[in-house]
Write a protein that holds these residues in place. Structure first.
Motif, PDB file in Angstrom:
ATOM      1  N   CYS A 146      -2.571  -3.345   1.936  1.00 13.73           N
ATOM      2  CA  CYS A 146      -1.293  -3.005   2.578  1.00 13.73           C
ATOM      3  C   CYS A 146      -1.439  -2.949   4.090  1.00 13.73           C
ATOM      4  O   CYS A 146      -0.579  -3.455   4.824  1.00 13.73           O
ATOM      5  N   ILE A 189       0.478  -5.336   6.807  1.00 13.91           N
ATOM      6  CA  ILE A 189       1.264  -4.775   7.906  1.00 13.91           C
ATOM      7  C   ILE A 189       0.751  -5.315   9.238  1.00 13.91           C
ATOM      8  O   ILE A 189       1.532  -5.732  10.098  1.00 13.91           O
ATOM      9  N   LYS A 249       5.753   2.090  13.172  1.00 15.93           N
ATOM     10  CA  LYS A 249       6.874   2.477  12.299  1.00 15.93           C
ATOM     11  C   LYS A 249       6.648   1.962  10.871  1.00 15.93           C
ATOM     12  O   LYS A 249       6.905   2.671   9.901  1.00 15.93           O
ATOM     13  N   ALA A 250       6.133   0.742  10.765  1.00  9.56           N
ATOM     14  CA  ALA A 250       5.864   0.171   9.445  1.00  9.56           C
ATOM     15  C   ALA A 250       4.770   0.970   8.722  1.00  9.56           C
ATOM     16  O   ALA A 250       4.900   1.268   7.529  1.00  9.56           O
ATOM     17  N   GLY A 297       3.963   4.106   9.299  1.00  9.33           N
ATOM     18  CA  GLY A 297       4.545   5.411   8.979  1.00  9.33           C
ATOM     19  C   GLY A 297       5.434   5.362   7.750  1.00  9.33           C
ATOM     20  O   GLY A 297       5.387   6.252   6.893  1.00  9.33           O
ATOM     21  N   THR A 298       6.235   4.316   7.642  1.00  9.46           N
ATOM     22  CA  THR A 298       7.095   4.156   6.463  1.00  9.46           C
ATOM     23  C   THR A 298       6.250   3.983   5.215  1.00  9.46           C
ATOM     24  O   THR A 298       6.506   4.606   4.183  1.00  9.46           O
ATOM     25  N   TRP A 299       5.220   3.138   5.312  1.00  8.73           N
ATOM     26  CA  TRP A 299       4.352   2.908   4.166  1.00  8.73           C
ATOM     27  C   TRP A 299       3.631   4.194   3.767  1.00  8.73           C
ATOM     28  O   TRP A 299       3.526   4.521   2.590  1.00  8.73           O
ATOM     29  N   ASN A 300       3.146   4.939   4.748  1.00  6.50           N
ATOM     30  CA  ASN A 300       2.431   6.188   4.457  1.00  6.50           C
ATOM     31  C   ASN A 300       3.325   7.274   3.893  1.00  6.50           C
ATOM     32  O   ASN A 300       2.837   8.215   3.274  1.00  6.50           O
ATOM     33  N   SER A 301       4.618   7.207   4.112  1.00  5.22           N
ATOM     34  CA  SER A 301       5.513   8.227   3.569  1.00  5.22           C
ATOM     35  C   SER A 301       5.729   8.052   2.072  1.00  5.22           C
ATOM     36  O   SER A 301       6.139   8.993   1.391  1.00  5.22           O
ATOM     37  N   ILE A 302       5.453   6.888   1.549  1.00  5.20           N
ATOM     38  CA  ILE A 302       5.638   6.630   0.117  1.00  5.20           C
ATOM     39  C   ILE A 302       4.567   7.343  -0.707  1.00  5.20           C
ATOM     40  O   ILE A 302       4.837   7.834  -1.791  1.00  5.20           O
TER      41      ILE A 302
END
Length: 181
Positions: free
Chosen positions: A36, A40, A51-52, A54-59
């Motif tokens: 992943c 990215i 931002k990408a 951070g979004t991936w890590n929030s999942i």
């Protein structure tokens, strides 16, 4: 591999095949994060890469909260094998999403050239050092000595960490650039 292990596991008829399916799952799961991050890094411009990520890590935390709840519900009402079919379905959807959303790579780099230039020594030394440190932190099941008391393990971890640092300073393409520390 994770998807394949998830499909094999519920079809097993004995404990050994179940363990093999779970091992395949584990090997596949170990590759999810690096893959992943590589996707990215390859497909997002530097300006929005943070931002990408951070979004991936929030999942991850969200799935860590919802996954056990949903799995418990499925096990209670359908059976333990059904949780693996759910993962298989998610894997199918992931394949379709990746196939449609991520453009094919246009790199002309030989895979063997990349494998030869990879810092295998650094990766092995860091893995060994971290493993020894974890053994030191939880030494009782390993050596029978209370946790954080087996100085042999701490000494070995420090020696291997030192070897890792020396190794990395001599590499043209180190596994980890020591300047981040």
């Amino acid at each position: 591999l994770f998807w394949l292990g998830s499909l094999l596991t519920p079809l097993t008829g004995n404990l050994y095949l179940l363990l093999i399916g779970r091992i395949v799952q584990g090997v596949g799961a170990a590759g999810v994060s690096p893959l992943c991050m590589a996707l990215i890094a390859q497909h997002f411009p530097i300006g929005i890469r943070g931002k990408a990520v951070g979004t991936w890590n929030s999942i991850g935390p969200m799935s860590g909260i919802m996954g056990p709840f949903l799995a418990g519900f499925i096990i209670d009402y359908v059976g333990w094998r059904a949780i693996f079919f759910r993962i298989g379905l998610i894997g199918d959807l992931s394949f379709l999403t990746v196939q449609r959303q991520i453009p094919p790579s246009h790199f002309n780099v030989s895979h063997t050239k990349v494998l030869r230039s990879f810092d295998w020594g650094g990766a092995i030394l860091l893995s060994a050092a971290v493993t020894l440190l974890m053994f030191y932190i939880s030494s009782r099941p390993i050596t029978g000595v209370e946790a954080l008391q087996d100085w042999r393990l701490l000494f070995c971890a420090l020696v291997v960490f030192t070897g890792f640092i020396v190794w990395e300073t001599r590499q043209r393409k180190p596994f980890i650039h020591l300047t981040i520390f």
